[in-house]
Scaffold this motif. Structure first.
Motif: not given
Length: 205
Positions: A69-71, A73-78
């Motif tokens: 889930a943290a990964k 979030c990073e993809i969605v954010g960056t």
């Protein structure tokens, strides 16, 4: 689900699939399956992944745990994933380019390196042209022909030198887009719309 949402989900899944493929080639036991399952779950979402990436929301998706889930979030954010970049850098020279050819994945690259000491696309072209690739486990004559068509087609006049990108390969794991900072919950970067184990692969002879 509109087209932009479907594309968002597909692109997030593509990054997870690529991570799974590299981890699998490294000989990792559990991570490849975890990343692949999460990728399939994201692909199957009816909602836009960018709209369900708030705190605690991603973990509600089947097969998505806290770590992945943290990964996501990073993809969605960056628009990218630093962990995947790290995995790519650990691949031996030439391996990523070879694995981008249609009909070949990282596991097949491992076989080519072991059997023929293939180090680059030209080595592979020579082996395929000589009819040596078809007899390797997991290849066959059809894949050998596809390899030659892909390499030689990309080198035709006006197309420039071979690259996995120039071949426009239809592999989910080859999708990338600019790592432009983006607020979670909005459209993914580049899209329109609202929405440590040692490497198993070795190039030594």
């Amino acid at each position: 689900m509109d087209l932009s949402a479907k594309e968002n989900n597909r692109r997030v899944a593509a990054i997870l699939y690529e991570a799974a493929e590299i981890l699998n080639a490294r000989g990792e036991r559990f991570k490849p399956q975890a990343y692949a399952k999460a990728a399939r779950a994201v692909e199957a979402l009816r909602e836009d992944i960018a709209e369900v990436s708030g705190p605690g929301e991603l973990e509600k998706i089947p097969e998505v745990g806290t770590h992945i889930a943290a990964k996501i979030c990073e993809i969605v954010g960056t628009g990218g994933l630093s962990y995947l970049e790290k995995l790519r850098k650990e691949l031996p020279e030439g391996v990523q380019e070879l694995s981008g050819i249609e009909g070949i994945g990282l596991k097949r690259v491992k076989v080519l390196v072991k059997e023929f000491n293939v180090r680059n696309v030209r080595d592979l072209e020579a082996a395929a042209a000589a009819g040596r690739v078809r007899d390797l486990p997991g290849f066959g004559e059809q894949n050998e022909r596809r390899i030659l068509v892909t390499i030689r087609g990309s080198s035709a006049p006006g197309r420039g030198p071979f690259s996995a990108t120039s071949c426009r390969l239809r592999r989910r794991s080859s999708l990338h887009w600019p790592a432009t900072p983006q607020r979670a919950g909005s459209a993914l970067p580049g899209l329109s719309g609202g929405g440590r184990s040692r490497l198993v692969i070795s190039i030594s002879s």
